[in-house]
Motif scaffolding. Structure first.
Motif, PDB file in Angstrom:
ATOM      1  N   VAL A 164       0.837  -1.204   0.000  1.00 43.68           N
ATOM      2  CA  VAL A 164       0.000   0.000   0.000  1.00 43.68           C
ATOM      3  C   VAL A 164       0.869   1.249   0.000  1.00 43.68           C
ATOM      4  O   VAL A 164       0.594   2.228  -0.725  1.00 43.68           O
ATOM      5  N   LYS A 165       1.936   1.253   0.776  1.00 42.21           N
ATOM      6  CA  LYS A 165       2.836   2.406   0.845  1.00 42.21           C
ATOM      7  C   LYS A 165       3.436   2.722  -0.517  1.00 42.21           C
ATOM      8  O   LYS A 165       3.449   3.874  -0.968  1.00 42.21           O
ATOM      9  N   VAL A 166       3.925   1.693  -1.218  1.00 39.62           N
ATOM     10  CA  VAL A 166       4.543   1.912  -2.530  1.00 39.62           C
ATOM     11  C   VAL A 166       3.521   2.421  -3.542  1.00 39.62           C
ATOM     12  O   VAL A 166       3.805   3.313  -4.352  1.00 39.62           O
ATOM     13  N   ARG A 167       2.304   1.889  -3.497  1.00 41.80           N
ATOM     14  CA  ARG A 167       1.269   2.343  -4.430  1.00 41.80           C
ATOM     15  C   ARG A 167       0.877   3.793  -4.167  1.00 41.80           C
ATOM     16  O   ARG A 167       0.608   4.549  -5.099  1.00 41.80           O
ATOM     17  N   LEU A 168       0.855   4.190  -2.902  1.00 41.86           N
ATOM     18  CA  LEU A 168       0.567   5.585  -2.582  1.00 41.86           C
ATOM     19  C   LEU A 168       1.707   6.500  -3.025  1.00 41.86           C
ATOM     20  O   LEU A 168       1.480   7.591  -3.559  1.00 41.86           O
TER      21      LEU A 168
END
Length: 338
Positions: A58-62
């Motif tokens: 989720v962090k990388v996608r954000l």
């Protein structure tokens, strides 16, 4: 029974020693210490990675949302919702095989180089021999460990980031990438040097972050020891406390604080690195430098954009970092290599 004056005398007790600090190793044990750092660091890293990986996805996608398009995700919860709706829960573990290898390499390298740093500090008279290292020195040895480990991490994270962020073509999401094809395509388009695209961001994050990681853990551990000893009823109890590890919940808090410090302090460097590493394979990266990508992000979203995904990252670091230190310290204490 001791008289009143005698009871007030304080016998000599061993000095306060942080849990991961040891005196200079004898040549015979140095190899075994190194093997323990590598083996137990690898195990601890794998445990931590399974805990944190969905949050990392989720962090990388954000972080990697393009600066020329409207934001796809409103925040971490929305990203979780959209990701699970599109790929299911297992989709959040997409690409975990490479990160598991990376986590084993990362943590074994971190603990190995941190011990080398401590030994070097003593050898070059930067710290007293046969005495506990000052906390300031432990922050420096942590930074040294992170800097050395960054060269291992960059290629692993490059592959991980490209797999975690789905590619789209004409608005249609492509099939998930696999590690081996990604590695092959990176080499074909950019050669060996292409695997270290984003290295400066990793170096800044790891050197600064790992200084905070090891330093915070040792600082909180020392504070807990002092707090525990303040309630001791005798010098014998103080001696016993210093010989034993701090209680499990205190180990967890110390490890969790380390993870939060690591992730928050140098998060902008990680954001810029993730944006660089999620560039589609085949697209030219010759002009995509750390400074140019950082300037573009700042122009688009300012400081807020630099910390996009920070909350979910700090949250995931609480259990994962706590477990990494707890597993590593327990293995070093209870399963010593002979």
């Amino acid at each position: 029974m001791a008289t009143a004056p005698e009871a007030c005398l304080k016998p000599e007790v061993p000095p306060l020693t942080p849990t991961t600090v040891s005196p200079a190793l004898k040549p015979r044990t140095a190899v075994m210490e190194a093997l323990e750092d590598i083996t137990y660091g690898s195990i601890a890293g794998v445990v931590g990675k399974y805990i944190e990986y969905p949050f990392d996805t989720v962090k990388v996608r954000l972080q990697s949302q393009p600066d020329h398009l409207a934001l796809q995700y409103k925040g971490p919860i929305d990203c979780f919702r959209q990701s699970i709706k599109a790929d299911g829960l297992l989709g959040l573990y997409r690409g975990i095989s490479a990160p598991l290898v990376g986590a084993a390499l990362e943590n074994s390298s971190l603990f190995f180089w941190e011990r080398i740093g401590r030994e070097a500090a003593v050898k070059f008279n930067l710290a007293p021999r046969d005495e506990p290292l000052p906390l300031s020195t432990l922050w420096l040895t942590g930074a040294f460990s992170g800097a050395m480990t960054s060269f291992i991490l960059t290629p692993v994270e490059l592959v991980k980031c490209k797999i975690q962020v789905p590619e789209t073509e004409a608005g249609v999401v492509k099939a998930p990438l696999k590690p081996i094809p990604v590695i092959r395509d990176i080499f074909r388009h950019q050669g060996i040097a292409g695997f270290w695209h984003g290295q400066l961001g990793t170096l800044i994050r790891e050197a600064g972050g790992c200084g905070a990681w090891f330093g915070s853990k040792e600082t909180v551990t020392k504070l807990f020891r002092q707090w525990n000893e303040s309630s001791a009823k005798s010098e014998e109890e103080i001696v016993r406390m210093r010989a034993d590890a701090i209680p499990l919940w205190q180990q967890a808090v110390a490890g969790a604080s380390a993870g939060m410090a690591y992730n928050f302090l140098f998060f902008p460097a990680d954001t810029i690195k993730s944006r660089m590493q999620t560039t589609p394979i085949g697209q030219s990266t010759a002009k995509q430098t750390f400074m140019s990508e950082g300037a573009a992000l700042w122009k688009q979203a300012g400081l807020k954009g630099m910390y996009r995904g920070c909350g979910i990252t700090v949250l995931r670091s609480v259990p994962s970092s706590a477990f990494i230190f707890m597993v590593f310290d327990a293995l070093k204490k209870y399963v010593p290599m002979q």
